[in-house]
Design an enzyme around this catalytic site. Structure first.
Site, PDB file in Angstrom:
ATOM      1  N   TYR A  49      -9.946  -0.122   2.935  1.00  0.00           N
ATOM      2  CA  TYR A  49      -9.461  -0.078   4.315  1.00  0.00           C
ATOM      3  C   TYR A  49      -9.051   1.330   4.729  1.00  0.00           C
ATOM      4  CZ  TYR A  49      -9.189  -5.039   5.628  1.00  0.00           C
ATOM      5  OH  TYR A  49      -9.491  -6.328   5.998  1.00  0.00           O
TER       6      TYR A  49
ATOM      7  N   ASP B 211       0.794  -1.223   0.000  1.00  0.00           N
ATOM      8  CA  ASP B 211       0.000   0.000   0.000  1.00  0.00           C
ATOM      9  C   ASP B 211       0.830   1.278   0.000  1.00  0.00           C
ATOM     10  OD1 ASP B 211      -2.531  -1.124  -0.190  1.00  0.00           O
ATOM     11  OD2 ASP B 211      -2.617  -1.544   1.943  1.00  0.00           O
TER      12      ASP B 211
END
Length: 595
Positions: A424, A340
């Site tokens: 998320y 990420d």
């Protein structure tokens, strides 16, 4: 005399400096075609050498600390000004599919450049072959539009009863590197597909209805679908009444309306002091930084210890990567191995806390500036939050003879930011305590990345959470990099890493009662030797120790690194994602700790 400086060497780049850096690189393009093809992935500060930081803190910026510099015969030589700041730019050429790294020297920049003139100087540039830089939000939006406009895709969705493309969500995921076909010579994405219902809910949770069985491969350079296959018709999960994240009563539940107000007030203001990006609180002092990739960075951490003065602890603290491998071998989940920070950027996806404050009490905010894909400057207002928190009891004792009791409450200073990466949310927190402890914490929230089930089907590699819907098993690895400098001035290398394990004494004359145990230390002499794993059975921890300074009992000073809950990758040694994440095979690598 030193000249007044507008920016500390460790301050994040200002909006004006980013504009100058972009304009300088764009002007260096050899042709109009090259300049028009430039896409600006990242513009960040080139962090200076530590002696430059020490010079700045000693003579150019309050609280002016000459003791940071080593003593020299005849006294220190103080320059009239600091070296110019520099920017590092990651540039993607959309026409040639080349990634390049540029270093630009910045003069004193007080405002955005006017009249098209720039005040920067290219120091270096180089093309990095066979790599792809992080993807950008602008690319994601364009990819979604291209997929939704692709006729075979629309036909596949029609088979599933969906004709309104406004309900469809296309989340582009980096293709990863599973085979030579995925090699980063091409800029590729394999999107995940989801579909909202036709409700009028303003915050409809489309992730609760994954669309499975459709294979899409997108060339992100040319923004075209290059592979498409409708492999398997899996029914969309039914619209569950609990799918949305609105108030409980709107979903047939009950809100917690019986909770009374809890007021966090500081009538005399906060105990911390802030000057620019420099923070002082309860003997702690440090600088706040921010990068597009890492997000929050903590620099120059030190503790003021009475007559011993300012004692350095760390030069730099940050989270440099986050890896999320999924453990379901079925399509499409086996390919879900997100990096990420490297593929998206934690900082670039940070929240503006103006949209909903996540802190209580008296708050100091810091803004963050970034370049967008086309080179414009964007600002995330109120990006970093600084505030104090009551943290229960720090120390207490009651004398049973006298009945007298003493208690000290714990106060901590928290620096944090929150980012969203697709489904998320991640909250990153650095806590500073009055007892000299630093704690790094990551809070995971948001929405699960889900999969669809056939009627009556269950999955071994996940948990059924609603009819036709399951959550695949996966892990989250947060990689923290700590450049420690315990009791070290800039340029000094007096730190060593020691591993400590508790050992049970062998039965014998030294342990006649079989109750003895002790702490055993091992000096880790190289990064190879320092590739270590957590061991709760021996209470394993590490100490970054100064080899010259001692405390009042004559022992060498140090800072103990205590791991929290931990786990190594739950995947085979030949798992494809480990080719890019070999660093996950151990919890500790030198001065880097994984949590």
């Amino acid at each position: 005399m030193p000249r007044a400086q507008t920016s500390h060497p460790l301050d994040p780049l200002s909006a004006a400096e980013i504009s100058v850096a972009v304009a300088t690189v764009r002007a260096a393009g050899k042709t109009p075609e090259v300049r028009d093809s430039m896409r600006f992935i990242e513009v960040a500060l080139v962090e200076p050498e530590k002696h430059v930081v020490a010079l700045a803190d000693a003579y150019f910026f309050p609280p002016f600390q000459p003791s940071l510099l080593p003593r020299t015969k005849g006294g220190p030589v103080i320059p009239s000004k600091l070296p110019p700041r520099q920017a590092r730019l990651v540039v993607y050429n959309k026409r040639s599919n080349e990634t390049s790294i540029w270093i630009v020297e910045l003069s004193e920049v007080h405002a955005a450049t006017r009249g098209g003139h720039h005040r920067g100087k290219v120091i270096s540039s180089k093309v990095v072959p066979d790599v792809q830089p992080p993807m950008d939000a602008m690319e994601y939006a364009e990819c979604e539009a291209v997929v939704k406009d692709f006729p075979p895709f629309r036909e596949a969705m029609k088979k599933r009863g969906i004709e309104d493309m406004d309900l469809v969500m296309v989340d582009p995921w980096c293709v990863g590197y599973h085979s030579d076909a995925d090699a980063p010579t091409r800029r590729l994405a394999k999107p995940l597909i989801f579909c909202r219902t036709e409700s009028d809910c303003p915050i409809e949770n489309g992730y609760a209805r994954p669309v499975e069985g459709i294979h899409v491969l997108v060339d992100m350079q040319n923004m075209v679908v290059i592979e498409f296959e409708d492999r398997k018709l899996v029914p969309l999960p039914p619209a569950d009444p609990l799918r949305n994240y609105t108030a409980g009563e709107t979903r047939g539940g009950v809100d917690r309306s019986d909770v009374k107000p809890l007021q966090i007030i500081q009538p005399e203001g906060p105990s911390f002091r802030v000057s620019g990006n420099f923070v002082e609180w309860q003997k702690w002092n440090f600088r706040i930084g921010f990068t597009p990739r890492e997000g929050l960075v903590i620099y120059s951490v030190a503790y003021v210890d009475g007559s011993r003065g300012r004692r350095p602890i760390a030069h730099r603290l940050s989270f440099v990567e986050m890896v999320v491998p999924y453990g379901d071998p079925n399509e499409p989940h086996y390919r879900k191995n997100a990096f990420d920070a490297g593929e998206d950027g934690l900082g670039k996806n940070a929240h503006s806390l103006k949209k909903g404050c996540d802190c209580l009490g008296y708050i100091k905010y810091f803004d963050a500036h970034f370049t967008n894909f086309t080179g414009g400057v964007e600002t995330i207002e109120n990006c970093v939050c600084l505030h104090e928190e009551d943290h229960g009891i720090l120390w207490k004792h009651q004398d049973w003879r006298t009945g007298l009791a003493e208690v000290r409450r714990s106060r901590r200073l928290t620096v944090s930011f929150i980012c969203t990466v697709a489904n998320y949310e991640y909250g990153f927190f650095w806590h500073f305590y009055q007892d000299g402890k630093i704690e790094a914490e990551v809070k995971l929230t948001g929405i699960l990345s889900l999969g669809a089930l056939q009627p009556g089907e269950t999955r071994k590699y996940g948990t059924t959470i609603a009819p036709g819907l399951y959550a695949p098993v996966h892990q989250h690895f947060f990689v923290a990099r700590m450049d420690m400098a315990v009791d070290c001035k800039p340029g000094e290398a007096f730190n060593q890493v020691v591993e400590v394990n508790l050992k049970v004494e062998e039965p014998g004359k030294n342990n006649v009662h079989n109750n003895a145990f002790y702490a055993e230390e091992e000096l880790l002499k190289s990064e190879l030797q320092a590739m270590r794993d957590c061991d709760p059975l021996s209470a394993r921890h590490w100490i970054v120790r100064n080899t010259r300074n001692v405390n009042r009992t004559g022992q060498l000073t140090g800072f103990k690194l205590v791991p929290g809950s931990n786990c190594l990758p739950l995947a085979g040694s030949e798992a494809k994602f480990l080719r890019r994440a070999t660093f996950l095979k151990h919890n500790s690598l030198g001065h880097t700790i994984f949590t």
